[in-house]
Design a protein around this motif. Structure first.
Motif, PDB file in Angstrom:
ATOM      1  N   GLU A   1       0.400  -1.489  -0.483  1.00 45.69           N
ATOM      2  CA  GLU A   1       0.168  -0.310   0.190  1.00 45.69           C
ATOM      3  C   GLU A   1       1.016   1.216  -0.053  1.00 45.69           C
ATOM      4  O   GLU A   1       1.783   1.592   0.820  1.00 45.69           O
ATOM      5  CB  GLU A   1      -0.583   0.202   1.733  1.00 45.69           C
ATOM      6  N   GLY A   2       0.468   2.261  -0.850  1.00 43.68           N
ATOM      7  CA  GLY A   2       1.637   3.126  -0.869  1.00 43.68           C
ATOM      8  C   GLY A   2       1.033   3.780  -2.334  1.00 43.68           C
ATOM      9  O   GLY A   2       0.167   3.922  -2.836  1.00 43.68           O
ATOM     10  N   PRO A   3       1.096   5.134  -2.493  1.00 42.22           N
ATOM     11  CA  PRO A   3       1.563   5.758  -4.269  1.00 42.22           C
ATOM     12  C   PRO A   3       1.643   4.932  -5.477  1.00 42.22           C
ATOM     13  O   PRO A   3       2.071   3.473  -5.296  1.00 42.22           O
ATOM     14  CB  PRO A   3       2.718   7.073  -3.536  1.00 42.22           C
ATOM     15  N   TYR A   4       1.030   5.908  -6.317  1.00 42.99           N
ATOM     16  CA  TYR A   4       1.301   5.239  -7.292  1.00 42.99           C
ATOM     17  C   TYR A   4       2.860   4.994  -8.097  1.00 42.99           C
ATOM     18  O   TYR A   4       4.340   4.934  -8.355  1.00 42.99           O
ATOM     19  CB  TYR A   4       0.886   5.813  -9.083  1.00 42.99           C
ATOM     20  N   LEU A   5       2.569   3.269  -7.965  1.00 45.67           N
ATOM     21  CA  LEU A   5       3.543   2.499  -8.651  1.00 45.67           C
ATOM     22  C   LEU A   5       4.211   2.134 -10.079  1.00 45.67           C
ATOM     23  O   LEU A   5       5.234   2.028 -10.579  1.00 45.67           O
ATOM     24  CB  LEU A   5       4.657   1.226  -7.482  1.00 45.67           C
ATOM     25  N   GLY A   6       2.829   2.354 -10.506  1.00 41.18           N
ATOM     26  CA  GLY A   6       3.106   1.966 -11.759  1.00 41.18           C
ATOM     27  C   GLY A   6       1.683   1.071 -12.366  1.00 41.18           C
ATOM     28  O   GLY A   6       0.432   1.112 -11.883  1.00 41.18           O
ATOM     29  N   GLU A   7       1.460   0.547 -13.918  1.00 45.31           N
ATOM     30  CA  GLU A   7       0.530   0.251 -14.568  1.00 45.31           C
ATOM     31  C   GLU A   7       1.022  -1.261 -14.546  1.00 45.31           C
ATOM     32  O   GLU A   7       1.647  -2.321 -14.132  1.00 45.31           O
ATOM     33  CB  GLU A   7       0.442   0.444 -15.796  1.00 45.31           C
ATOM     34  N   VAL A   8      -0.710  -2.333 -14.635  1.00 47.26           N
ATOM     35  CA  VAL A   8      -0.346  -3.886 -14.327  1.00 47.26           C
ATOM     36  C   VAL A   8       0.386  -4.369 -15.231  1.00 47.26           C
ATOM     37  O   VAL A   8       0.748  -3.763 -15.980  1.00 47.26           O
ATOM     38  CB  VAL A   8      -1.718  -4.437 -14.438  1.00 47.26           C
ATOM     39  N   GLY A   9       1.709  -5.007 -15.043  1.00 42.35           N
ATOM     40  CA  GLY A   9       1.901  -5.879 -15.544  1.00 42.35           C
ATOM     41  C   GLY A   9       3.914  -5.181 -15.623  1.00 42.35           C
ATOM     42  O   GLY A   9       4.549  -5.883 -16.403  1.00 42.35           O
TER      43      GLY A   9
ATOM     44  N   THR B   1      15.936  -6.721  -4.974  1.00 41.70           N
ATOM     45  CA  THR B   1      14.295  -7.449  -5.108  1.00 41.70           C
ATOM     46  C   THR B   1      13.512  -7.306  -6.817  1.00 41.70           C
ATOM     47  O   THR B   1      13.451  -5.772  -6.367  1.00 41.70           O
ATOM     48  CB  THR B   1      13.695  -7.526  -3.488  1.00 41.70           C
ATOM     49  N   GLY B   2      13.318  -8.345  -6.856  1.00 39.10           N
ATOM     50  CA  GLY B   2      11.988  -7.905  -8.355  1.00 39.10           C
ATOM     51  C   GLY B   2      11.095  -7.848  -8.082  1.00 39.10           C
ATOM     52  O   GLY B   2      10.688  -8.552  -7.073  1.00 39.10           O
ATOM     53  N   PHE B   3      10.171  -7.440  -8.724  1.00 43.25           N
ATOM     54  CA  PHE B   3       8.802  -7.267  -9.166  1.00 43.25           C
ATOM     55  C   PHE B   3       8.550  -6.536 -10.131  1.00 43.25           C
ATOM     56  O   PHE B   3       8.183  -6.281 -10.672  1.00 43.25           O
ATOM     57  CB  PHE B   3       7.995  -6.293  -7.738  1.00 43.25           C
ATOM     58  N   ARG B   4       6.781  -7.387  -9.772  1.00 42.87           N
ATOM     59  CA  ARG B   4       5.949  -6.997 -10.860  1.00 42.87           C
ATOM     60  C   ARG B   4       4.823  -6.771 -10.470  1.00 42.87           C
ATOM     61  O   ARG B   4       3.573  -7.374  -9.513  1.00 42.87           O
ATOM     62  CB  ARG B   4       5.783  -8.267 -11.842  1.00 42.87           C
ATOM     63  N   ILE B   5       3.736  -5.242 -11.335  1.00 40.70           N
ATOM     64  CA  ILE B   5       2.659  -5.431 -10.015  1.00 40.70           C
ATOM     65  C   ILE B   5       1.363  -6.322 -11.390  1.00 40.70           C
ATOM     66  O   ILE B   5       1.249  -6.344 -12.096  1.00 40.70           O
ATOM     67  CB  ILE B   5       2.301  -3.859 -11.268  1.00 40.70           C
ATOM     68  N   LEU B   6       0.307  -7.291 -10.763  1.00 43.54           N
ATOM     69  CA  LEU B   6      -0.441  -7.691 -11.429  1.00 43.54           C
ATOM     70  C   LEU B   6      -1.929  -7.466 -10.899  1.00 43.54           C
ATOM     71  O   LEU B   6      -2.920  -7.340 -12.060  1.00 43.54           O
ATOM     72  CB  LEU B   6      -0.544  -9.426  -9.506  1.00 43.54           C
ATOM     73  N   ARG B   7      -2.017  -6.549  -9.548  1.00 44.48           N
ATOM     74  CA  ARG B   7      -3.402  -5.556  -9.754  1.00 44.48           C
ATOM     75  C   ARG B   7      -3.333  -4.819  -8.962  1.00 44.48           C
ATOM     76  O   ARG B   7      -2.179  -4.404  -7.978  1.00 44.48           O
ATOM     77  CB  ARG B   7      -4.467  -6.637  -8.818  1.00 44.48           C
ATOM     78  N   ARG B   8      -4.563  -3.270  -8.877  1.00 42.61           N
ATOM     79  CA  ARG B   8      -4.187  -1.760  -8.651  1.00 42.61           C
ATOM     80  C   ARG B   8      -5.438  -2.245  -8.042  1.00 42.61           C
ATOM     81  O   ARG B   8      -6.603  -2.430  -8.718  1.00 42.61           O
ATOM     82  CB  ARG B   8      -3.791  -2.025  -9.324  1.00 42.61           C
TER      83      ARG B   8
ATOM     84  N   PRO C   1      -3.564   0.086  -2.923  1.00 41.16           N
ATOM     85  CA  PRO C   1      -3.223  -0.809  -2.647  1.00 41.16           C
ATOM     86  C   PRO C   1      -2.789  -1.895  -4.331  1.00 41.16           C
ATOM     87  O   PRO C   1      -3.167  -1.242  -5.079  1.00 41.16           O
ATOM     88  CB  PRO C   1      -4.821  -1.503  -1.685  1.00 41.16           C
ATOM     89  N   LYS C   2      -1.792  -2.508  -4.038  1.00 42.96           N
ATOM     90  CA  LYS C   2      -1.826  -3.337  -5.304  1.00 42.96           C
ATOM     91  C   LYS C   2      -1.214  -4.405  -4.725  1.00 42.96           C
ATOM     92  O   LYS C   2      -0.177  -4.532  -3.634  1.00 42.96           O
ATOM     93  CB  LYS C   2      -0.142  -2.301  -6.239  1.00 42.96           C
ATOM     94  N   MET C   3      -1.958  -5.257  -6.008  1.00 45.87           N
ATOM     95  CA  MET C   3      -1.059  -6.765  -5.573  1.00 45.87           C
ATOM     96  C   MET C   3       0.417  -6.545  -6.252  1.00 45.87           C
ATOM     97  O   MET C   3       0.089  -6.675  -7.318  1.00 45.87           O
ATOM     98  CB  MET C   3      -2.177  -7.889  -6.035  1.00 45.87           C
ATOM     99  N   LEU C   4       1.209  -7.225  -5.660  1.00 46.32           N
ATOM    100  CA  LEU C   4       2.577  -7.361  -6.296  1.00 46.32           C
ATOM    101  C   LEU C   4       3.115  -9.084  -6.330  1.00 46.32           C
ATOM    102  O   LEU C   4       2.978  -9.891  -5.677  1.00 46.32           O
ATOM    103  CB  LEU C   4       3.804  -6.646  -5.672  1.00 46.32           C
ATOM    104  N   LEU C   5       3.622  -9.374  -7.454  1.00 46.92           N
ATOM    105  CA  LEU C   5       4.934 -10.487  -7.456  1.00 46.92           C
ATOM    106  C   LEU C   5       6.611 -10.541  -7.052  1.00 46.92           C
ATOM    107  O   LEU C   5       7.322  -9.232  -7.957  1.00 46.92           O
ATOM    108  CB  LEU C   5       4.671 -11.522  -8.446  1.00 46.92           C
TER     109      LEU C   5
END
Length: 558
Positions: free
Chosen positions: A420-428, A458-465, A474-478
């Motif tokens: 949970e935080g500021p805008y991080l990017g688009e899904v994918g 740590t790498g991450f990918r945005i799965l859902r926003r 809130p955003k779901m991350l891998l």
């Protein structure tokens, strides 16, 4: 029969009781010592403070500090007052149990009973603080001893230096050495080694070199511990040439390199992508008839992976796999634990949240699990998901094989987490956090981003926003950690203002979403590695129902 004779008989009987209790304590039979103490009234005798002190000492030697404390509390009931020896024995028991706060409390209690602590009490309390890496309290005890004109010997300074080592306080360790010289107590090599070790985790190689020169100037010959600290400090300080220099200097100084020497040198080469030098370190270890452990071989394989790819790394591991000791695989005893996969040498299980990795292995294999299995990578108490277990003890082929894969960064782990935080990017969208991490504390530890920390990625990918409150989205991350530092994912995401939901240590205390989350939202979803036969193993654990429920309650899917 004269009264004098009767008194002599009673005194002799009490002496025998005390001797029996003391003998049991020396033999480690604390239960029998307590039984003898309980039997004193049966002999029509009243227990003495000597009887209680002997029983307290027996409990102290049997690592039963709570029972020793109970005996101390029972003395007034028996119309006996604790003596200085009673308190000293309790403080020694607290030291053995790493109960540093209790040891300090009993020091104060002795003062209130008008019983000045003796040298044993002070040093035991300092030892307890050392075990807990409480260098500030150790230093305060040293100051108190100085004010009271209690002799401070090398043991006290060595203990304080050890506390600095555990807390990574190299600067305080240098002050300890200076204090010793000011008191005309020339530091011994053990003190220098503690100071060198305090430099290690922070990679303070320049300070380590200075300490080495000081040790030599005071006629302290470097030993294997000294050289290993120097090699390791240069490793973490990215000075691979110096690491190799000290490895090669060991035989010249009549010090034989051990597995730790080669492991640290190989790690230094791997960190700087010097794969040819890493192979030379491995060849040198093998020429000395030393079988490298999984960490050492993994470091060499990791250097190969960076330069020539994963196939080359696995080829090296498979070439040397047969040198490790084979061990029969244990039976799984526990019930109610989900087994996700079992292949030669490896078991993958689903760890629930709210249980430690060690407790889970005890459920699986019994109290002596460490003799039949090992966990090379653990999951924190509040984290759930896939947990790989080596089906063999430390040093076995199964354990070393798994250690080598982790050390070479050949294991692929994927975590599902809700941040949970500021805008991080688009899904994918994908990103990576590369910040050095430093873990401090003993027992209850905390990790922080620090320039003196160890490399972590740590790498991450945005799965859902999801739609949040204000700018807190809130955003779901891998999350895909390349390294395995303590609390790595949690600290890395918090460092970019994306703390995990439900994180009571690194997260927001005022987050409305966290207040609705029943636990830390961090779950190891998938792991990929190779079993002992070289075959691929992939294990997956679905997201637990309580986390699924929280997700289903989030509105405004984007």
């Amino acid at each position: 029969m004269t009264p004098g004779y009767i008194n002599e008989q009673l005194a002799f009987t009490l002496f025998c009781c005390n001797s029996a209790i003391s003998a049991c304590g020396r033999a480690g039979l604390w239960q029998l010592a307590l039984a003898h103490l309980a039997a004193v009234p049966d002999l029509a005798l009243l227990p003495t403070d000597m009887n209680y002190n002997a029983a307290i000492t027996a409990c102290e030697r049997g690592s039963q500090w709570e029972r020793a404390l109970a005996l101390l509390g029972a003395m007034p009931t028996a119309a006996l007052q604790p003596t200085a020896f009673s308190f000293s024995s309790i403080i020694v028991a607290c030291e053995g149990a790493s109960q540093w706060e209790a040891s300090l409390n009993f020091l104060e209690l002795m003062e209130s009973h008008m019983l000045p602590p003796d040298m044993v009490s002070w040093t035991a309390a300092m030892g307890a603080c050392v075990k807990a890496a409480k260098w500030e309290d150790s230093l305060a005890l040293l100051a108190q001893m100085t004010r009271r004109k209690i002799p401070v010997d090398r043991y006290c300074f060595n203990a304080l230096a050890s506390a600095c080592e555990k807390a990574d306080r190299w600067d305080v360790a240098l002050s300890v050495l200076a204090m010793m010289r000011a008191r005309r107590l020339p530091p011994e090599i053990v003190t220098y080694n503690a100071a060198l070790a305090s430099c290690k985790r922070s990679g303070r190689w320049e300070v380590a070199l200075l300490l080495m020169e000081q040790a030599k100037a005071t006629s302290n010959a470097l030993d294997a511990i000294s050289f290993n600290c120097l090699i390791g400090t240069c490793h973490l300080g990215s000075q691979w040439q110096l690491s190799l220099h000290f490895l090669h200097a060991m035989p010249v100084a009549a010090v034989e390199p051990d597995r730790s020497s080669y492991t640290e040198a190989a790690g230094a080469c791997e960190k700087s992508s010097q794969w040819r030098d890493a192979l030379e370190v491995l060849a040198s270890a093998l020429s000395q008839q030393l079988v490298p452990d999984g960490t050492c071989l993994g470091a060499v394989a990791g250097a190969l992976r960076s330069a020539r790819g994963e196939d080359a790394a696995f080829e090296l591991l498979e070439q040397l796999r047969g040198r490790w000791r084979q061990h029969g695989e244990p039976d799984v005893l526990g019930e109610g634990i989900t087994v996700l996969a079992r292949q030669p040498g490896v078991l993958a299980i689903s760890k629930p949240e709210g249980i430690s990795t060690e407790e889970l292995l005890e459920r699986l294999f019994g109290r002596q699990w460490i003799d039949v299995a090992q966990t090379v990578s653990r999951l924190d108490y509040p984290t759930s998901g896939v947990l790989p277990v080596a089906l063999g003890p430390e040093g076995s082929a199964a354990c070393s094989w798994l250690q080598a894969q982790f050390a070479a960064k050949l294991v692929k782990k994927e975590y599902l987490c809700l941040a949970e935080g500021p805008y991080l990017g688009e899904v994918g969208d994908e990103g990576a956090i590369t910040k050095p991490l430093r873990t401090v504390g003993v027992g209850s530890v905390r990790t922080e981003v620090s320039p003196s920390g160890r490399y972590a990625r740590t790498g991450f990918r945005i799965l859902r926003r999801f739609t949040g409150t204000g700018d807190r989205e809130p955003k779901m991350l891998l999350a895909m950690p390349e390294t395995g530092r303590t609390h790595q994912i949690r600290v890395h995401l918090a460092s970019i203002d994306q703390p995990l939901v439900g994180d009571q240590t690194y997260g927001s205390k005022s987050s409305e979403l966290s207040s609705r989350c029943p636990r830390l939202f961090l779950h190891c979803h998938r792991i990929r590695l190779r079993d002992l036969a070289g075959q691929a193993l992939t294990a997956e654990a679905p997201l637990p129902p309580e986390l699924q429920e929280l997700l289903s309650g989030l509105q405004g899917f984007m």
